[in-house]
Design an enzyme around this catalytic site. Structure first.
Site, PDB file in Angstrom:
ATOM      1  N   ASP A  21       4.333  -0.855  -7.743  1.00  0.00           N
ATOM      2  CA  ASP A  21       3.994  -2.001  -8.588  1.00  0.00           C
ATOM      3  C   ASP A  21       3.284  -3.102  -7.812  1.00  0.00           C
ATOM      4  OD1 ASP A  21       6.236  -2.623  -7.124  1.00  0.00           O
ATOM      5  OD2 ASP A  21       7.391  -3.437  -8.788  1.00  0.00           O
ATOM      6  N   HIS A  70       4.494  -0.263  -2.161  1.00  0.00           N
ATOM      7  CA  HIS A  70       5.153  -0.425  -3.459  1.00  0.00           C
ATOM      8  C   HIS A  70       4.209  -0.037  -4.596  1.00  0.00           C
ATOM      9  CE1 HIS A  70       8.897  -2.573  -2.264  1.00  0.00           C
ATOM     10  NE2 HIS A  70       8.156  -2.898  -1.205  1.00  0.00           N
ATOM     11  N   GLU A 125      13.227  -9.330   6.807  1.00  0.00           N
ATOM     12  CA  GLU A 125      11.971  -9.898   6.318  1.00  0.00           C
ATOM     13  C   GLU A 125      12.215 -11.341   5.900  1.00  0.00           C
ATOM     14  OE1 GLU A 125       8.520  -9.111   2.927  1.00  0.00           O
ATOM     15  OE2 GLU A 125      10.576  -8.421   2.594  1.00  0.00           O
ATOM     16  N   HIS A 130       5.554   2.475   3.781  1.00  0.00           N
ATOM     17  CA  HIS A 130       6.054   1.326   3.005  1.00  0.00           C
ATOM     18  C   HIS A 130       4.938   0.803   2.107  1.00  0.00           C
ATOM     19  CE1 HIS A 130       9.125  -2.109   2.965  1.00  0.00           C
ATOM     20  NE2 HIS A 130       8.202  -2.441   2.076  1.00  0.00           N
ATOM     21  N   HIS A 162      15.273  -2.677   2.988  1.00  0.00           N
ATOM     22  CA  HIS A 162      14.539  -3.901   3.285  1.00  0.00           C
ATOM     23  C   HIS A 162      15.480  -4.846   4.046  1.00  0.00           C
ATOM     24  CE1 HIS A 162      11.537  -2.610   0.358  1.00  0.00           C
ATOM     25  NE2 HIS A 162      10.797  -3.666   0.654  1.00  0.00           N
ATOM     26  N   ASP A 194       2.649  -2.553   2.322  1.00  0.00           N
ATOM     27  CA  ASP A 194       3.582  -3.250   1.439  1.00  0.00           C
ATOM     28  C   ASP A 194       3.015  -3.309   0.026  1.00  0.00           C
ATOM     29  OD1 ASP A 194       6.010  -4.377   0.845  1.00  0.00           O
ATOM     30  OD2 ASP A 194       5.513  -6.373   1.571  1.00  0.00           O
ATOM     31  N   GLY A 249      14.207  -6.636  -2.810  1.00  0.00           N
ATOM     32  CA  GLY A 249      14.477  -7.900  -3.493  1.00  0.00           C
ATOM     33  C   GLY A 249      14.840  -8.965  -2.476  1.00  0.00           C
TER      34      GLY A 249
END
Length: 377
Positions: free
Chosen positions: A23, A21, A211, A19, A208, A312, A181
């Site tokens: 960006d 990202h 969370e 996991h 996701h 993350d 998101g």
């Protein structure tokens, strides 16, 4: 062998990451240089060190929505083919330099279209960068295998389209599909057609869930959508009554003591060995966990859930996978066996064919940890 693993030693350990990202892992200097190259003027500062500090400060609000706002700057400089190739290349290099031998890096193609790229062009640029980064890492003596996860945004309506792209590109580097998101107000069941399509195509996907929202999000992700893994899944702890402190205060972190009462959903998650992609530092920053000390990962590891440790967003949380493990060592007194367990869990849960997962476990993870453990005083 009783000595705690140090950060330096953990960096040498072969690790698996599920996991991360794209960006959320840019180098601050790269952001500044790409902003100059693309004409983006919205950065809060052009000094790389100050920019890194700004991202960390902005990400420590304890609110997921505020955390997500920081991506406006990273996504803004990732709108050209050249910028996507560069960011993906550096991502693979940085992970390999931290000792990661297998990684799944996720990104949302739909967020990178403002410069005129098509979805296919975005995917091909990122794949070119990941491949180039892996090749550079191999030449540096730090081999890594990187797969991409294509992410659809929960609030948008392109999930079926992104799912079809994940299937189309699965033989050339795309490992699976994800949705991300804000969870509240955007349940995963809004994207059922995408998940049903992926299942018909025998494709892998994670969601996701658990969370920024609680058990209903996890339940829908599993029972309605059929997720293979849960992105974060922290709130599964809401379905567990922990009795360990009063009933077995001396139980070690690796003890399955029976001193917890699992609800039906938590029991299902454990029984089915559903992987939890936990990201300790990020979970604290977004408010999903109160602190590293009180992060559910300690309880879930003790109860033998299929827990994995992840980064993350390395930029926003100013972290690496090695640093995530070092924090857990400090707080939960984990040793080499515990760290190996987390990484074997990750490889067991990777979106790779079984024989390839086994090859990395037996050819990299276990031998690497054995060398480090036996070398410890």
């Amino acid at each position: 062998m009783s000595q705690r693993p140090s950060l330096a030693d953990i960096r040498r350990a072969p690790k698996a990451l599920l996991h991360d990202h794209l960006d959320g892992g840019l180098r601050p200097r790269t952001i500044v240089e790409l902003a100059d190259a693309t004409g983006y003027t919205g950065l809060p500062t052009r000094d790389p060190d100050e920019l890194a500090a700004w991202f960390l400060a902005a990400s420590q609000s304890g609110a997921l929505n505020r955390y997500l706002e920081t991506f406006g700057h990273t996504v803004a400089v990732m709108q050209t083919r050249a910028s996507l190739v560069r960011v993906a290349t550096e991502c693979a290099e940085d992970l390999a330099a931290d000792g990661v031998v297998y990684a799944e890096v996720r990104y949302a193609p739909e967020l990178h279209l403002e410069g005129g790229l098509s979805l296919d062009e975005v995917i091909e640029a990122v794949q070119e960068g990941l491949t180039e980064g892996a090749q550079r890492a191999a030449r540096q003596g730090t081999p890594i295998r990187v797969g991409a996860l294509l992410t659809a945004m929960r609030h948008a309506a392109r999930s079926r389209e992104i799912a079809e792209l994940a299937v189309r590109y699965r033989d050339v580097g795309v490992a699976g599909f994800d949705i991300a998101g804000a969870e509240a107000g955007y349940p995963p069941t809004r994207h059922l057609d995408a998940f049903e399509y992926l299942r018909r195509e025998n494709a892998h996907f994670t969601i996701h869930a658990g969370e920024g929202f609680g058990l209903p999000s996890i339940w829908e992700a599993l029972q309605w959508c059929g997720a293979d893994r849960l992105g974060h899944g922290v709130r599964i702890v809401d379905d567990i009554e922990d009795l360990a402190e009063s009933a077995a205060p001396d139980a070690g972190p690796g003890t399955l003591s029976g001193t917890a009462k699992l609800g039906r959903l938590a029991g299902y998650v454990r029984d089915k060995r559903i992987p939890l992609e936990m990201c300790p530092t990020s979970n604290v920053h977004t408010g999903a966990a109160p602190s590293i000390e009180r992060h559910p990962i300690g309880l879930l590891r003790r109860l033998r859930f299929r827990v994995t440790v992840n980064t993350d967003n390395r930029l926003q949380s100013a972290t690496t996978l090695s640093e995530e493990f070092a924090k857990l060592v400090e707080v939960f007194d984990y040793g080499w066996d515990d760290l190996e367990w987390f990484n074997v869990n990750a490889m067991k849960s990777a979106f790779l064919p079984f024989d390839q997962r086994l090859s990395i476990i037996n050819g990299h993870i276990k031998p690497g940890f054995a060398r480090l453990a036996w070398a410890a005083p």
